[in-house]
Design an enzyme around this catalytic site. Structure first.
Site, PDB file in Angstrom:
ATOM      1  N   GLN A 198       0.822  -1.206   0.000  1.00 36.56           N
ATOM      2  CA  GLN A 198       0.000   0.000   0.000  1.00 36.56           C
ATOM      3  C   GLN A 198       0.856   1.255   0.000  1.00 36.56           C
ATOM      4  OE1 GLN A 198      -2.669  -2.224   3.264  1.00 36.56           O
ATOM      5  NE2 GLN A 198      -3.215  -0.082   3.078  1.00 36.56           N
ATOM      6  N   PHE A 229      -5.999  -3.935   3.575  1.00 40.46           N
ATOM      7  CA  PHE A 229      -6.642  -3.637   4.861  1.00 40.46           C
ATOM      8  C   PHE A 229      -5.689  -3.033   5.890  1.00 40.46           C
ATOM      9  CE2 PHE A 229      -8.646  -7.609   3.189  1.00 40.46           C
ATOM     10  CZ  PHE A 229      -9.781  -7.005   2.662  1.00 40.46           C
ATOM     11  N   GLU A 233       0.686  -1.898   4.575  1.00 37.47           N
ATOM     12  CA  GLU A 233       1.202  -0.535   4.684  1.00 37.47           C
ATOM     13  C   GLU A 233       2.677  -0.548   5.092  1.00 37.47           C
ATOM     14  OE1 GLU A 233       0.177   3.730   6.861  1.00 37.47           O
ATOM     15  OE2 GLU A 233      -1.330   2.154   6.822  1.00 37.47           O
ATOM     16  N   ARG A 311      -5.291   7.641  17.312  1.00 38.34           N
ATOM     17  CA  ARG A 311      -6.598   7.666  16.647  1.00 38.34           C
ATOM     18  C   ARG A 311      -7.663   6.995  17.506  1.00 38.34           C
ATOM     19  NH1 ARG A 311      -8.934   8.512  11.230  1.00 38.34           N
ATOM     20  NH2 ARG A 311      -6.956   9.335  10.478  1.00 38.34           N
ATOM     21  N   ARG A 343      -7.568  -1.603   8.932  1.00 37.36           N
ATOM     22  CA  ARG A 343      -8.733  -0.802   8.543  1.00 37.36           C
ATOM     23  C   ARG A 343      -9.376  -0.070   9.733  1.00 37.36           C
ATOM     24  NH1 ARG A 343     -13.221  -3.477   4.518  1.00 37.36           N
ATOM     25  NH2 ARG A 343     -14.051  -1.549   3.629  1.00 37.36           N
ATOM     26  N   PHE A 345      -7.507   1.890  11.741  1.00 35.70           N
ATOM     27  CA  PHE A 345      -6.268   2.426  12.311  1.00 35.70           C
ATOM     28  C   PHE A 345      -6.452   2.928  13.745  1.00 35.70           C
ATOM     29  CE2 PHE A 345      -2.486   5.248  12.321  1.00 35.70           C
ATOM     30  CZ  PHE A 345      -1.565   4.412  11.719  1.00 35.70           C
ATOM     31  N   ALA A 510      -5.862   5.525   5.560  1.00 35.29           N
ATOM     32  CA  ALA A 510      -6.640   6.609   6.167  1.00 35.29           C
ATOM     33  C   ALA A 510      -7.846   6.995   5.320  1.00 35.29           C
ATOM     34  CB  ALA A 510      -5.760   7.835   6.430  1.00 35.29           C
ATOM     35  N   GLU A 711     -12.717   3.043   5.277  1.00 37.34           N
ATOM     36  CA  GLU A 711     -12.682   2.591   6.662  1.00 37.34           C
ATOM     37  C   GLU A 711     -13.991   2.775   7.434  1.00 37.34           C
ATOM     38  OE1 GLU A 711      -8.191   3.310   8.172  1.00 37.34           O
ATOM     39  OE2 GLU A 711      -9.189   5.050   7.297  1.00 37.34           O
TER      40      GLU A 711
END
Length: 758
Positions: A198, A229, A233, A311, A343, A345, A510, A711
């Site tokens: 990603q 998902f 990343e 988050r 997904r 985060f 994000a 998300e």
């Protein structure tokens, strides 16, 4: 008008026929080698002896590398350089790579990797949240604390106090395509890397450091992933770096893919959390004070845990106004695989926390759970606990609309009657909303670039920094290009994400893929279109403002020509038909230390109502029906967005019901295959599944006033967990005190607690 209409995924036909090409499907170059890691068999310890002679002697083995053999940086961390590619002297989790096998086939590499004789002197491992808290094992010096008002003082005067503690498990990404990479040496030490990632720019960055080259010597290409998902990343770094190092050393192409067991053992998961709470409420269930403690198990290396935990704090309010609140967050370091992006985060953990708390409030006070939510909903003009003003808040209206569409009142009565007549089976019905902030909380990541070419025959080639992982990003952004030029989709060619075309990209994460890359592509298209308009205005003796592009035609005040003719005319007049586009999200500021600012450009909203049934003898359960209303702004592609809502909901239900990760007391992951880890199957979807989009444009200036949809719908699955809790509550008078995932065993235990009145 290509954008805004339902079109199939650009690779739909390729997916269903099996013709879509992924990294493992790329025809292998001649003399390609294959890689596998030798893994640690203990969770923590010092490596006292390593005998790799049998590995080197195994059939097909070309090379065996340890940390001492690496030429430059031994690091694959996305954050603070604390994650070596290969262990150096000690190991920190079961499954940590210790050595690298380079062989002539995938099978030969895997077989050889199991021949390593590694002697490890075990050390006491920190495995659980309790272990980490007792040892003070954290990634920051102490807990992170954000507050608004005075929660303690407000608690002292609150009419009612409700407190408790619960846990939610992690989650395996279980992308259909596992982690994979292929590195091909080029001239002068350059390296071409195909990676299922990603974040191509991060792969480029890590590979460059690992082979001692500048970033301009490394090109990373990603055409598509078979799911990500968040698990691709940062977790793809190790494979790409390993392949590039081996390719540099051998001068031959090198390929690596994890088998499913290795993938699940080596890679990180969603962070599991424990949340303790103390809530002060009034007679109506309105929150007047809230004190939260969030404990996140982060694993052995930092990875992305700090922003994930941030988050979770940011979304501790979900859709509710918290006047006096204190949130304390502990980021715990344990000897387990490093937890990573997934997904939402951290958002889902924060949202689930407040939903579970309001569920407790409703039960304790004898109130309707939906009434408790309504009385706590935000109103436009109020501010969040981190200081961002709420505007364009649709959830109250969406709640009313969904309850009417789903015939809530009648179904509530029907379920009460069913439960009264059935001693063994109990039904439950519950609603949950979601308010999800859209933007990277690390502000500089909110940028995107694009490259667009119009060829002399009128065909268009488009490239941007976003990656396609099945979500339909490429099709949506192609629709943006088609609409910008006023041409049919057939003229737009989507090309692989390529760091050699668009540099310095952010991860596709994000939920920002369409927002950022759509805007960047539109800016590039408009730059070319404006040049074409100026040229045609000179020919037709009019102003550029009088030139329009619609229906595949370029129109002037008195005449029209096809877009293809206009492109040819512009080319022959030496008008540039290539442009870059760049976009950065406006109006966002964030101070993570103070926990204050405007971290999000806007919020996406959704509401879900779920009906379930449980067997009180076994805890077995089924999701019977789901009704969802989701806010996608002015959708770029309603069909794709509805698909994302459906998939996100089912994945969220899996997280909170069947997907249980189990480590034993030695830190070994026991649920490392589909035989022991239960993701939702097609038969687990709701039998009745009604999904509609809320038809209101985004109040912020996004691409065609759309909203992100990747998300936010994941958290709508929380309604299924709440519905299970509602069904359990029908069994007696006690509080269910249920954790997540609500497996059959967990549901059965909750039934027994409720019947006992505990």
């Amino acid at each position: 008008m290509s954008a805004g209409i339902s079109l199939p995924h650009d690779a739909a036909a390729l997916h269903v026929t099996g013709a879509a090409r992924y990294v493992d499907d790329i025809p292998m170059p001649a003399n390609c080698l294959h890689l596998a890691f030798g893994l640690s068999g203990v969770a923590r310890g010092a490596i006292t002896h390593a005998d790799l002679s049998k590995v080197r002697e195994a059939d097909g083995v070309v090379a065996v590398l340890t940390a001492a053999d690496l030429p430059f940086e031994n690091d694959v961390s996305p954050s603070i350089h604390d994650e070596p590619l290969l262990a150096q002297g000690e190991v920190f989790y079961h499954g940590q790579p210790i050595f690298l096998v380079v062989a002539t086939s995938h099978l030969a590499a895997r077989k050889a990797a199991r021949l390593g004789q590694i002697t490890i002197d075990p050390c006491p491992a920190i495995l659980t949240i309790d272990d980490a808290m007792s040892a003070g094992s954290r990634f920051e010096n102490g807990p992170v604390i954000w507050a608004r008002g005075d929660a303690n003082r407000a608690m002292d005067t609150a009419p009612h106090i409700i407190e408790g503690q619960f846990e939610m498990g992690g989650q395996e990404h279980f992308y259909l395509e596992g982690q994979a990479a292929l590195a091909v040496p080029q001239d002068d030490g350059d390296m071409l890397v195909h990676s299922s990632t990603q974040h191509p720019t991060e792969i480029q960055h890590k590979v460059a450091h690992a082979i001692g080259a500048p970033m301009n010597a490394v090109r990373v290409e990603t055409r598509r992933m078979g799911g990500g998902f968040g698990g691709k990343e940062s977790q793809g770094n190790a494979l790409a770096v390993a392949c590039a190092i081996a390719a540099r050393q051998t001068g031959r192409p090198c390929k690596m893919r994890y088998d499913r067991d290795d993938d699940m053992v080596i890679t990180g998961k969603r962070h599991d959390f424990r949340i303790a709470y103390r809530a002060g409420v009034d007679d109506d269930g309105r929150l007047v004070a809230l004190d939260l403690t969030q404990l996140a198990r982060c694993g052995w290396a930092q990875d992305l845990s700090l922003p994930v935990a941030d988050r979770a704090m940011l979304h501790a309010d979900n859709a509710y106004f918290l006047p006096d609140v204190r949130i304390e967050s502990h980021r715990l370091k344990t000897n387990t695989a490093s937890a990573t992006a997934f997904r939402g985060f951290g958002g889902p953990q924060g949202v689930f926390g407040i939903e579970r708390i309001l569920d407790h409030v409703a039960q304790e006070r004898g109130l309707d759970p939906i009434d408790v939510r309504r009385v706590n909903y935000y109103r436009d003009g109020q501010t969040t606990h981190y200081g961002q003003e709420i505007n364009g808040f649709h959830i109250p209206a969406m709640t009313d609309a969904l309850l009417e569409r789903a015939d809530y009142a009648q179904r509530r009565d029907d379920i009460a009657a069913f439960n009264a007549e059935n001693p063994l089976l109990k039904k439950g019905l519950a609603l949950s909303p979601v308010k999800f902030g859209i933007s990277f909380t690390l502000t500089h990541l909110n940028q995107a670039g694009a490259l667009v070419h119009v060829y002399q025959d009128g065909s268009i080639q488009m490239n941007h920094g976003g990656t396609e992982m099945g979500q339909g990003l490429f099709q949506k952004v192609a629709q943006v290009a088609a609409r910008s030029f006023g041409v049919p989709m057939e003229l737009v060619k989507i090309t692989a994400t390529d760091t050699g075309k668009v540099p310095n990209t952010s991860a596709t994460a994000a939920s920002s893929g369409s927002d950022l890359n759509g805007m960047a592509v539109q800016k590039a298209c408009l730059a070319i279109r404006n040049r074409m308009a100026e040229h045609m205005a000179q020919i037709w003796q009019c102003t550029p403002a009088e030139i329009t592009f619609t229906d595949g035609q370029v129109h002037g005040p008195a005449q029209s020509i096809s877009f293809q003719e206009a492109a040819k005319t512009a080319y022959e007049a030496r008008v540039s038909l290539s442009a870059t586009g760049f976009y950065k999200t406006p109006e966002i500021t964030w101070d993570r230390v103070k926990g204050q600012g405007r971290p999000f450009f806007y919020f996406a909203h959704g509401v879900a109502l779920t009906e379930v049934v449980i067997d009180t003898l076994t805890g077995e359960n089924r999701v019977l029906r789901a009704d969802i209303l989701h806010d996608a702004g002015t959708s770029l592609n309603p069909a794709l967005d509805i698909g994302q809502v459906e998939g996100g909901y089912v994945q969220g239900v899996g997280w909170l019901t069947t997907e249980e990760l189990v480590w034993d007391d030695k830190g070994v992951l026991r649920t490392h295959a589909p035989s022991t880890y239960k993701i939702p199957a097609c038969s687990d979807r709701p039998r009745v599944f009604n999904v509609d989009l809320w038809d209101q444009p985004n109040h912020e200036d996004t691409i065609f006033r759309s909203k992100a949809v990747g998300e936010p719908p994941f958290m709508l699955g929380i309604s299924a967990w709440l519905a299970l809790a509602d069904a359990v509550a029908a069994c007696g008078d006690g509080f269910h005190d249920m954790n997540a995932p609500a497996t059959a065993e967990e549901v059965l235990g909750a039934v027994e607690r409720v019947r006992d009145g505990d």
